[in-house]
Design a protein around this motif. Structure first.
Motif, PDB file in Angstrom:
ATOM      1  N   LEU A 109      50.091  91.969 -50.144  1.00  0.00           N
ATOM      2  CA  LEU A 109      49.138  92.509 -51.117  1.00  0.00           C
ATOM      3  C   LEU A 109      49.660  93.791 -51.759  1.00  0.00           C
ATOM      4  O   LEU A 109      49.619  93.947 -52.985  1.00  0.00           O
ATOM      5  CB  LEU A 109      47.792  92.768 -50.441  1.00  0.00           C
ATOM      6  N   LEU A 110      50.157  94.714 -50.939  1.00  0.00           N
ATOM      7  CA  LEU A 110      50.618  95.992 -51.477  1.00  0.00           C
ATOM      8  C   LEU A 110      51.791  95.800 -52.434  1.00  0.00           C
ATOM      9  O   LEU A 110      51.924  96.524 -53.424  1.00  0.00           O
ATOM     10  CB  LEU A 110      51.007  96.927 -50.324  1.00  0.00           C
ATOM     11  N   GLY A 111      52.632  94.828 -52.151  1.00  0.00           N
ATOM     12  CA  GLY A 111      53.758  94.572 -53.047  1.00  0.00           C
ATOM     13  C   GLY A 111      53.326  94.104 -54.420  1.00  0.00           C
ATOM     14  O   GLY A 111      54.059  94.270 -55.404  1.00  0.00           O
ATOM     15  N   SER A 112      52.129  93.517 -54.499  1.00  0.00           N
ATOM     16  CA  SER A 112      51.676  92.935 -55.765  1.00  0.00           C
ATOM     17  C   SER A 112      50.881  93.899 -56.629  1.00  0.00           C
ATOM     18  O   SER A 112      50.578  93.574 -57.774  1.00  0.00           O
ATOM     19  CB  SER A 112      50.822  91.695 -55.483  1.00  0.00           C
ATOM     20  N   VAL A 113      50.513  95.062 -56.098  1.00  0.00           N
ATOM     21  CA  VAL A 113      49.755  96.021 -56.889  1.00  0.00           C
ATOM     22  C   VAL A 113      50.580  96.509 -58.076  1.00  0.00           C
ATOM     23  O   VAL A 113      50.092  96.587 -59.214  1.00  0.00           O
ATOM     24  CB  VAL A 113      49.303  97.201 -56.006  1.00  0.00           C
ATOM     25  N   LEU A 114      51.843  96.834 -57.832  1.00  0.00           N
ATOM     26  CA  LEU A 114      52.710  97.277 -58.921  1.00  0.00           C
ATOM     27  C   LEU A 114      52.906  96.183 -59.954  1.00  0.00           C
ATOM     28  O   LEU A 114      53.008  96.462 -61.158  1.00  0.00           O
ATOM     29  CB  LEU A 114      54.065  97.725 -58.359  1.00  0.00           C
ATOM     30  N   MET A 115      52.966  94.915 -59.498  1.00  0.00           N
ATOM     31  CA  MET A 115      53.121  93.808 -60.441  1.00  0.00           C
ATOM     32  C   MET A 115      51.931  93.721 -61.383  1.00  0.00           C
ATOM     33  O   MET A 115      52.094  93.456 -62.577  1.00  0.00           O
ATOM     34  CB  MET A 115      53.296  92.490 -59.672  1.00  0.00           C
ATOM     35  N   LEU A 116      50.736  93.955 -60.876  1.00  0.00           N
ATOM     36  CA  LEU A 116      49.547  93.917 -61.732  1.00  0.00           C
ATOM     37  C   LEU A 116      49.603  95.005 -62.798  1.00  0.00           C
ATOM     38  O   LEU A 116      49.279  94.762 -63.968  1.00  0.00           O
ATOM     39  CB  LEU A 116      48.287  94.065 -60.879  1.00  0.00           C
ATOM     40  N   ILE A 117      50.023  96.199 -62.410  1.00  0.00           N
ATOM     41  CA  ILE A 117      50.151  97.288 -63.386  1.00  0.00           C
ATOM     42  C   ILE A 117      51.166  96.921 -64.465  1.00  0.00           C
ATOM     43  O   ILE A 117      50.950  97.154 -65.662  1.00  0.00           O
ATOM     44  CB  ILE A 117      50.554  98.590 -62.665  1.00  0.00           C
ATOM     45  N   LEU A 175      54.921  78.648 -49.475  1.00  0.00           N
ATOM     46  CA  LEU A 175      54.517  80.008 -49.825  1.00  0.00           C
ATOM     47  C   LEU A 175      55.709  80.927 -50.055  1.00  0.00           C
ATOM     48  O   LEU A 175      55.671  81.796 -50.937  1.00  0.00           O
ATOM     49  CB  LEU A 175      53.600  80.577 -48.738  1.00  0.00           C
ATOM     50  N   LEU A 176      56.786  80.767 -49.273  1.00  0.00           N
ATOM     51  CA  LEU A 176      57.974  81.588 -49.515  1.00  0.00           C
ATOM     52  C   LEU A 176      58.597  81.289 -50.870  1.00  0.00           C
ATOM     53  O   LEU A 176      59.253  82.147 -51.469  1.00  0.00           O
ATOM     54  CB  LEU A 176      59.018  81.365 -48.414  1.00  0.00           C
ATOM     55  N   LYS A 177      58.409  80.059 -51.360  1.00  0.00           N
ATOM     56  CA  LYS A 177      59.025  79.662 -52.626  1.00  0.00           C
ATOM     57  C   LYS A 177      58.377  80.346 -53.818  1.00  0.00           C
ATOM     58  O   LYS A 177      58.939  80.344 -54.916  1.00  0.00           O
ATOM     59  CB  LYS A 177      58.947  78.138 -52.791  1.00  0.00           C
ATOM     60  N   MET A 178      57.184  80.908 -53.609  1.00  0.00           N
ATOM     61  CA  MET A 178      56.520  81.593 -54.719  1.00  0.00           C
ATOM     62  C   MET A 178      57.323  82.821 -55.154  1.00  0.00           C
ATOM     63  O   MET A 178      57.307  83.189 -56.325  1.00  0.00           O
ATOM     64  CB  MET A 178      55.104  82.000 -54.317  1.00  0.00           C
ATOM     65  N   GLY A 179      58.033  83.468 -54.213  1.00  0.00           N
ATOM     66  CA  GLY A 179      58.882  84.581 -54.592  1.00  0.00           C
ATOM     67  C   GLY A 179      60.043  84.140 -55.458  1.00  0.00           C
ATOM     68  O   GLY A 179      60.339  84.752 -56.496  1.00  0.00           O
ATOM     69  N   GLY A 180      60.719  83.052 -55.059  1.00  0.00           N
ATOM     70  CA  GLY A 180      61.803  82.518 -55.866  1.00  0.00           C
ATOM     71  C   GLY A 180      61.323  82.035 -57.219  1.00  0.00           C
ATOM     72  O   GLY A 180      61.994  82.233 -58.244  1.00  0.00           O
ATOM     73  N   PHE A 203      59.742  93.005 -58.779  1.00  0.00           N
ATOM     74  CA  PHE A 203      60.597  92.853 -57.607  1.00  0.00           C
ATOM     75  C   PHE A 203      59.866  93.265 -56.335  1.00  0.00           C
ATOM     76  O   PHE A 203      60.047  92.652 -55.278  1.00  0.00           O
ATOM     77  CB  PHE A 203      61.861  93.703 -57.792  1.00  0.00           C
ATOM     78  N   ALA A 204      59.027  94.291 -56.425  1.00  0.00           N
ATOM     79  CA  ALA A 204      58.275  94.745 -55.256  1.00  0.00           C
ATOM     80  C   ALA A 204      57.412  93.629 -54.690  1.00  0.00           C
ATOM     81  O   ALA A 204      57.209  93.543 -53.473  1.00  0.00           O
ATOM     82  CB  ALA A 204      57.412  95.949 -55.634  1.00  0.00           C
ATOM     83  N   SER A 205      56.895  92.766 -55.550  1.00  0.00           N
ATOM     84  CA  SER A 205      56.063  91.658 -55.095  1.00  0.00           C
ATOM     85  C   SER A 205      56.886  90.469 -54.631  1.00  0.00           C
ATOM     86  O   SER A 205      56.664  89.926 -53.545  1.00  0.00           O
ATOM     87  CB  SER A 205      55.123  91.219 -56.222  1.00  0.00           C
TER      88      SER A 205
END
Length: 520
Positions: free
Chosen positions: A167-175, A245-250, A210-212
């Motif tokens: 979750l925390l990794g995705s906060v920056l992505m939302l911004i 679920l891991l593939k969502m990053g790729g 990248f953080a997400s």
């Protein structure tokens, strides 16, 4: 398909099934979940059969404007198609793996899995930026519940760690998404994929995404949540976590980071290479000393996903194709290995490697399937793992022979820890009477193992059937990246532009983005 909303139907079926399971007892809930996942699998086959290779890039599109700045927009290309097919293929197997082992709150368990199936399909089919984000983040909730309620003794710690990391990794992505929409004036993902953001802005946007995606993959050093999550999750939870679920990053890298921020991707390519090389070596060495089977396979997943990232950032078709095949192959093979662990865990209720040994004597058919999946994980020719690793390493060799050499050590170390695992489980003396008394595979377990084995062999023998739907999309992405491709120490591919990312404008006002395709 004549405008038939098949993608919406694939989202609706598991959603309806999940709601129904909440109000049903254990036996009917299992049946409803299995039927719903099988229906989605059939729809996935129909989707694949009707996909027009060589046709429009985006097919089966649906769009409904909900309110200003947000649309219910669905559509797929060949890359999304393959990942959706992988998802719907694994879900009935997950339901089968939970048929006997899950005995408490069965209806809620099945509902969580069906909800997760809907959200996974939504991630790969979404064509609106915020719709993607909703699906991407909401997928945390059912997996958090699956680990936290139906997991092992330390499940609460593992579920919180999984949830907070991702979750925390995705906060920056939302911004970053909010900035992109304000700058480009659209939330349409296909439009954003061809939008040229300013190079300076690309740097910050790339880091935010990248953080997400790095946590989701997961990449070293933000991978520590994965072994805990796998060890504590029930068997089916591990299968779908490693499988999809891991593939969502790729998928995020190939859908957002690379096409939307090509200059920044080239700028940070060596960061990705270094993190991936460290991951391949370090996590493989850690896997060698594990006593828990699931933890060993979890660390091997980090090493294999590192091969995905180096292939993606090789900036050439071989690397991109290899990364996609690696994601599909790893989804099948790692899911099958976790399933193989679950088969004997259901009998002996321990994952300690030392508690087994000599299972090829009393469980010869199980040992045969386990051997096939072990060989596929190592990359034996004729299995899916060989095609994936060969293409990925061939792609990265064009950029750096040293990166390719270090990543290749992952194959050697992978052979060491996987063969060591197999020898200790399947061969040797049977020193434990309870392990020696275990029966071979049941019909239910055959029904799960055989499809996975056939898929692994099919991909290894005829990978073109999986590459063909994705090839045009990979070539389009390669053309988008051509002007930003990093120049490495290996011989460049014939005709491949190896120019610098920017030129200086005639007026002397500083760097100007190079034209797509390498023209300056």
């Amino acid at each position: 398909m004549g405008g038939f909303p098949i993608l919406s139907l694939m989202l609706l079926v598991p959603l309806v099934g999940a709601i129904a399971c909440l109000f049903l007892d254990a036996k009917p809930a299992r049946t409803v979940a299995l039927v719903a996942t099988l229906i989605d699998f059939v729809l996935g086959v129909i989707l694949w059969a009707n996909y027009d290779i060589g046709g429009a890039q985006w097919q089966f599109t649906e769009r409904t404007e909900l309110f200003a700045g947000f649309s219910y927009a669905l559509g797929i290309d060949g890359i999304a198609l393959m990942l959706i097919v992988l998802s719907v293929f694994l879900m009935p197997i997950c339901i089968g793996a939970s048929w006997i082992s899950v005995t408490k709150r069965v209806g809620e368990y099945m509902a969580a899995f069906l909800l997760m199936e809907m959200l996974m399909i939504g991630v790969f089919a979404a064509q609106d930026l915020f719709l993607f984000y909703i699906f991407f983040e909401a997928g945390l909730i059912p997996m958090y519940l699956i680990i936290g309620i139906w997991g092992g003794d330390n499940r609460i710690y593992a579920s919180y760690k999984f949830f907070l990391y991702t979750l925390l990794g995705s906060v920056l992505m939302l911004i970053a998404m909010l900035w992109m929409v304000n700058e480009a004036g659209t939330t349409d993902i296909p439009t954003l994929m061809v939008t040229d953001f300013a190079p300076a802005a690309q740097t910050w946007l790339w880091l935010a995404f990248f953080a997400s995606f790095a946590v989701k993959m997961p990449m070293w050093p933000v991978h520590t949540w994965l072994p805990d999550a796998h060890v504590q999750a029930p068997t089916a939870g591990s299968v779908i976590l490693a499988g999809v679920l891991l593939k969502m990053g790729g998928y995020g890298f190939i859908r957002f980071s690379l096409p939307m921020f090509p200059e920044a991707s080239a700028q940070f390519a060596w960061l990705v290479y270094w993190l991936s090389m460290i991951a391949v070596v370090v996590t493989s060495l850690i896997a060698l000393v594990q006593h828990d089977m699931k933890k060993l396979i979890a660390y091997s997943s980090v090493a294999h996903m590192a091969i995905v990232t180096v292939g993606l950032f090789a900036f050439n078709p071989q690397g991109l194709e290899g990364s996609m095949i690696m994601m599909l192959s790893h989804g099948l093979v790692s899911g099958a290995l976790f399933l193989a662990v679950g088969v004997i865990y259901d009998r002996l209720h321990t994952r300690e490697i030392s508690r087994y040994g000599g299972l090829s004597i009393n469980m010869p058919r199980y040992a045969l399937f386990f051997l096939l999946f072990t060989m596929a994980s190592i990359g034996l020719p004729g299995t899916s793992g060989f095609v994936a690793e060969f293409l990925s390493l061939a792609g990265i060799y064009q950029v750096s022979s040293w990166v390719a050499l270090i990543c290749t050590t992952g194959i050697i170390l992978g052979a060491a820890y996987m063969l060591y695992l197999y020898r200790r489980v399947a061969f040797g003396e049977q020193v434990n009477a309870d392990a020696a008394a275990m029966g071979d595979l049941t019909m239910r377990e055959y029904a799960m193992m055989i499809p996975l084995a056939l898929a692994v062999l099919w991909m290894g023998i005829y990978p073109e059937s999986f590459l063909a739907p994705m090839r045009a999309d990979i070539q389009a992405l390669d053309a988008r990246l051509a002007h930003a491709a990093p120049q490495g120490d290996a011989r460049p591919t014939a005709g491949k532009p190896q120019a610098a990312v920017h030129t200086v404008s005639e007026e002397g006002h500083g760097p100007t983005p190079a034209a797509p395709g390498g023209a300056h």
